[in-house]
Motif scaffolding. Structure first.
Motif, PDB file in Angstrom:
ATOM      1  N   ARG A 215      74.233  68.523 -65.001  1.00 24.17           N
ATOM      2  CA  ARG A 215      75.238  69.384 -65.644  1.00 24.17           C
ATOM      3  C   ARG A 215      76.084  68.507 -66.557  1.00 24.17           C
ATOM      4  O   ARG A 215      76.583  67.475 -66.127  1.00 24.17           O
ATOM      5  N   LEU A 216      76.223  68.908 -67.798  1.00 22.02           N
ATOM      6  CA  LEU A 216      77.115  68.201 -68.713  1.00 22.02           C
ATOM      7  C   LEU A 216      78.460  68.901 -68.725  1.00 22.02           C
ATOM      8  O   LEU A 216      78.537  70.129 -68.745  1.00 22.02           O
ATOM      9  N   HIS A 217      79.511  68.112 -68.681  1.00 23.53           N
ATOM     10  CA  HIS A 217      80.874  68.614 -68.782  1.00 23.53           C
ATOM     11  C   HIS A 217      81.508  67.900 -69.974  1.00 23.53           C
ATOM     12  O   HIS A 217      81.385  66.677 -70.100  1.00 23.53           O
ATOM     13  N   PHE A 218      82.181  68.638 -70.821  1.00 22.69           N
ATOM     14  CA  PHE A 218      82.739  68.062 -72.033  1.00 22.69           C
ATOM     15  C   PHE A 218      84.251  67.950 -71.928  1.00 22.69           C
ATOM     16  O   PHE A 218      84.925  68.893 -71.518  1.00 22.69           O
ATOM     17  N   THR A 219      84.763  66.773 -72.302  1.00 21.92           N
ATOM     18  CA  THR A 219      86.207  66.580 -72.298  1.00 21.92           C
ATOM     19  C   THR A 219      86.799  67.344 -73.477  1.00 21.92           C
ATOM     20  O   THR A 219      86.133  67.527 -74.499  1.00 21.92           O
ATOM     21  N   PRO A 220      88.045  67.772 -73.353  1.00 23.54           N
ATOM     22  CA  PRO A 220      88.690  68.412 -74.499  1.00 23.54           C
ATOM     23  C   PRO A 220      88.781  67.413 -75.663  1.00 23.54           C
ATOM     24  O   PRO A 220      88.884  66.209 -75.452  1.00 23.54           O
TER      25      PRO A 220
ATOM     26  N   ALA B  51      72.896  66.341 -57.082  1.00 22.87           N
ATOM     27  CA  ALA B  51      73.318  66.960 -58.341  1.00 22.87           C
ATOM     28  C   ALA B  51      73.966  65.865 -59.183  1.00 22.87           C
ATOM     29  O   ALA B  51      74.635  64.986 -58.653  1.00 22.87           O
ATOM     30  N   VAL B  52      73.746  65.909 -60.477  1.00 28.29           N
ATOM     31  CA  VAL B  52      74.300  64.898 -61.374  1.00 28.29           C
ATOM     32  C   VAL B  52      75.219  65.588 -62.377  1.00 28.29           C
ATOM     33  O   VAL B  52      74.799  66.503 -63.086  1.00 28.29           O
ATOM     34  N   HIS B  53      76.459  65.147 -62.411  1.00 27.29           N
ATOM     35  CA  HIS B  53      77.445  65.682 -63.349  1.00 27.29           C
ATOM     36  C   HIS B  53      77.770  64.582 -64.346  1.00 27.29           C
ATOM     37  O   HIS B  53      78.194  63.495 -63.961  1.00 27.29           O
ATOM     38  N   VAL B  54      77.557  64.865 -65.622  1.00 26.51           N
ATOM     39  CA  VAL B  54      77.775  63.886 -66.680  1.00 26.51           C
ATOM     40  C   VAL B  54      78.947  64.367 -67.529  1.00 26.51           C
ATOM     41  O   VAL B  54      78.933  65.484 -68.046  1.00 26.51           O
ATOM     42  N   ILE B  55      79.956  63.524 -67.648  1.00 30.39           N
ATOM     43  CA  ILE B  55      81.117  63.857 -68.460  1.00 30.39           C
ATOM     44  C   ILE B  55      80.929  63.223 -69.829  1.00 30.39           C
ATOM     45  O   ILE B  55      80.719  62.026 -69.947  1.00 30.39           O
ATOM     46  N   CYS B  56      80.999  64.051 -70.862  1.00 27.92           N
ATOM     47  CA  CYS B  56      80.740  63.608 -72.239  1.00 27.92           C
ATOM     48  C   CYS B  56      81.921  63.958 -73.128  1.00 27.92           C
ATOM     49  O   CYS B  56      82.645  64.906 -72.863  1.00 27.92           O
ATOM     50  N   ASP B  57      82.038  63.200 -74.216  1.00 28.32           N
ATOM     51  CA  ASP B  57      82.962  63.638 -75.242  1.00 28.32           C
ATOM     52  C   ASP B  57      82.248  64.701 -76.075  1.00 28.32           C
ATOM     53  O   ASP B  57      81.133  65.100 -75.765  1.00 28.32           O
ATOM     54  N   ASN B  58      82.871  65.166 -77.100  1.00 30.93           N
ATOM     55  CA  ASN B  58      82.334  66.293 -77.864  1.00 30.93           C
ATOM     56  C   ASN B  58      81.472  65.891 -79.053  1.00 30.93           C
ATOM     57  O   ASN B  58      81.338  66.645 -80.005  1.00 30.93           O
TER      58      ASN B  58
END
Length: 124
Positions: free
Chosen positions: A94-99, A67-74
């Motif tokens: 899965r993309l995860h967005f920082t606040p 599984a690949v989790h990518v942390i992105c800005d908005n």
């Protein structure tokens, strides 16, 4: 020196989120926290199609069973229809967005700091 004999201090250099890009490039970076391997393509622009190529590169270079989790800005480029369509066809991503206004995860932030120290410090 000031008239009182106190050395003049330079104010700290500041950077904000709304900086002007003067010939800079984007570095999209994927960090495997277990191995330290980095996938880091460069892009002259920060458009949705440029970002869409990034998970494609990760897909080519990683084990298909992971599984690949990518942390992105908005940034809107990360949420564009072309990216959404690609993600639907690649469910292991899965993309995860920082606040808004938050910093990156510590390991990625540290890696960029090391890049800056080695390659981008003022005067280089």
């Amino acid at each position: 020196r000031s008239p009182e004999g106190v050395p003049d201090l330079q104010p700290p250099e500041r950077r904000s989120f709304d900086y002007v890009r003067h010939g800079t490039v984007d570095l999209f970076a994927a960090l495997n926290t277990a191995t330290g391997k980095v996938i880091g393509p460069l892009s002259a622009q920060h458009r949705a199609v440029d970002f869409r190529d990034f998970p494609d590169e990760i897909d080519r270079q990683t084990d298909p069973g992971l599984a690949v989790h990518v942390i992105c800005d908005n940034l809107s480029a990360h949420k564009a229809p072309v990216v959404h369509k690609w993600l639907l066809a690649h469910p292991r991503f899965r993309l995860h967005f920082t606040p808004t206004y938050s910093s990156w995860i510590n390991q990625v932030e540290r890696w960029f700091a090391e890049l800056e120290r080695r390659c981008l410090e003022r005067g280089v």
